[in-house]
Design a protein around this motif. Structure first.
Motif, PDB file in Angstrom:
ATOM      1  N   VAL A  77       0.860  -1.183   0.000  1.00 21.44           N
ATOM      2  CA  VAL A  77       0.000   0.000   0.000  1.00 21.44           C
ATOM      3  C   VAL A  77       0.900   1.237   0.000  1.00 21.44           C
ATOM      4  O   VAL A  77       1.858   1.311   0.776  1.00 21.44           O
ATOM      5  CB  VAL A  77      -0.914   0.020   1.250  1.00 21.44           C
ATOM      6  N   GLN A 101      -1.767  -1.494  -3.949  1.00 17.73           N
ATOM      7  CA  GLN A 101      -2.964  -0.681  -3.738  1.00 17.73           C
ATOM      8  C   GLN A 101      -2.538   0.779  -3.529  1.00 17.73           C
ATOM      9  O   GLN A 101      -1.749   1.067  -2.624  1.00 17.73           O
ATOM     10  CB  GLN A 101      -3.710  -1.189  -2.480  1.00 17.73           C
ATOM     11  N   ALA A 103      -3.288   4.049  -1.995  1.00 16.29           N
ATOM     12  CA  ALA A 103      -4.176   4.573  -0.956  1.00 16.29           C
ATOM     13  C   ALA A 103      -3.378   5.443   0.004  1.00 16.29           C
ATOM     14  O   ALA A 103      -2.187   5.207   0.238  1.00 16.29           O
ATOM     15  CB  ALA A 103      -4.824   3.426  -0.183  1.00 16.29           C
ATOM     16  N   ASP A 108      -7.877   7.052   3.272  1.00 15.33           N
ATOM     17  CA  ASP A 108      -8.617   6.050   2.492  1.00 15.33           C
ATOM     18  C   ASP A 108      -8.892   4.786   3.308  1.00 15.33           C
ATOM     19  O   ASP A 108      -8.166   4.476   4.257  1.00 15.33           O
ATOM     20  CB  ASP A 108      -7.821   5.671   1.230  1.00 15.33           C
ATOM     21  N   TRP A 110      -8.117   1.703   3.292  1.00 17.13           N
ATOM     22  CA  TRP A 110      -7.211   0.719   2.707  1.00 17.13           C
ATOM     23  C   TRP A 110      -7.453  -0.679   3.269  1.00 17.13           C
ATOM     24  O   TRP A 110      -7.268  -1.669   2.562  1.00 17.13           O
ATOM     25  CB  TRP A 110      -5.744   1.151   2.857  1.00 17.13           C
ATOM     26  N   ASN A 113     -10.176  -2.504   1.419  1.00 17.25           N
ATOM     27  CA  ASN A 113      -9.858  -2.826   0.021  1.00 17.25           C
ATOM     28  C   ASN A 113      -8.755  -3.871  -0.129  1.00 17.25           C
ATOM     29  O   ASN A 113      -8.292  -4.114  -1.246  1.00 17.25           O
ATOM     30  CB  ASN A 113      -9.461  -1.542  -0.722  1.00 17.25           C
TER      31      ASN A 113
END
Ligand SMILES: C[S@@+](CC[C@H](N)C(=O)[O-])C[C@H]1O[C@@H](n2cnc3c(N)ncnc32)[C@H](O)[C@@H]1O
Length: 216
Positions: A77, A101, A103, A108, A110, A113
């Motif tokens: 991330v 990802q 983010a 966000d 995260w 997700n």
């Protein structure tokens, strides 16, 4: 004026991100941090466990872990597109084992997700950049419910060493406070595994990073 120990970054700019990756190729000390994280993962998570890295940057740690733990899957991330581009290139050979990802860890969702529930969440040299204790605490509090019982968080980050007279940026604070924040977030067995390049008298922004651990 006394210099505050810290750094200002432009991680969203491609030239800056590439230059950062060139300047901070892993040193022997940082490789020891990576090895410390590897040893913890090796004993704490299933062979096919999912590992999430916060602030993956150029993916030096990711490459180290994916090479040595051949069955794990990995999810990085980061909010910086140029850093994610570098991570994608460095990790291309690991194919479907890797997901990235984009983010912001503070803005966000995260955790919602993530592609799989992680067995471990790891990070190096990243959370101090979020700005302070409240921001690090926010991320610790997001991590705990994202992990299963027995899941592990390993944060190898810059701290403010005990006994120094120098002012440090707010994101760098004492190990004891990290451990308190981890416990408040729901982690147990919190401890510091090691402190690297400890320098109290003449610290620079690249000194004083510790590996903090907590278990859910
Ligand atoms: C100093 S770099 C460290 C990179 C890598 N972890 C390493 O040790 O080589 C910090 C990384 O955290 C990312 N980062 C900083 N603040 C972030 C935020 N709020 N959300 C997501 N990523 C962030 C930056 O883009 C950068 O890639």
């Amino acid at each position: 004026m006394t210099e505050v120990i810290g750094a200002i970054h432009q991680f969203h700019e491609a030239d800056y991100a590439e230059d950062w990756a060139r300047r901070f190729k892993p040193t022997p000390e940082r490789l020891h941090l990576f090895e410390t994280i590897l040893q913890q993962l090796d004993s704490a998570i299933p062979a096919e466990g999912h590992v999430v890295e916060l602030g993956i940057g150029p993916a030096y740690l990711a490459e180290y872990l994916l090479t040595r733990l051949p069955q794990i899957s990995y999810e990085g991330v980061d909010f910086s597109e140029p850093m994610l581009k570098q991570a994608g290139s460095r990790l291309e050979r690991f194919g479907a084992r890797v997901q990235l990802q984009q983010a912001d860890l503070l803005q966000d969702s995260w955790t919602a997700n993530l592609s799989r529930q992680p067995a471990a969440i790891v990070s190096t040299w990243a959370l101090h950049d979020l700005g302070g204790q409240a921001q690090t605490s926010q991320v610790y509090r997001a991590c705990a419910p994202a992990l299963p019982e027995g899941g592990i968080l390993l944060n190898g980050d810059f701290i403010k060493p005990d006994g120094t007279r120098h002012p440090f940026e707010a994101g760098r604070f004492p190990i004891s406070r990290h451990l308190e924040l981890l416990e408040e977030a729901g982690f147990s067995a919190t401890r510091c595994l090691h402190l690297w390049e400890e320098e109290i008298e003449a610290p620079t922004s690249a000194h004083n990073y510790a590996c903090l651990v907590g278990i859910v």
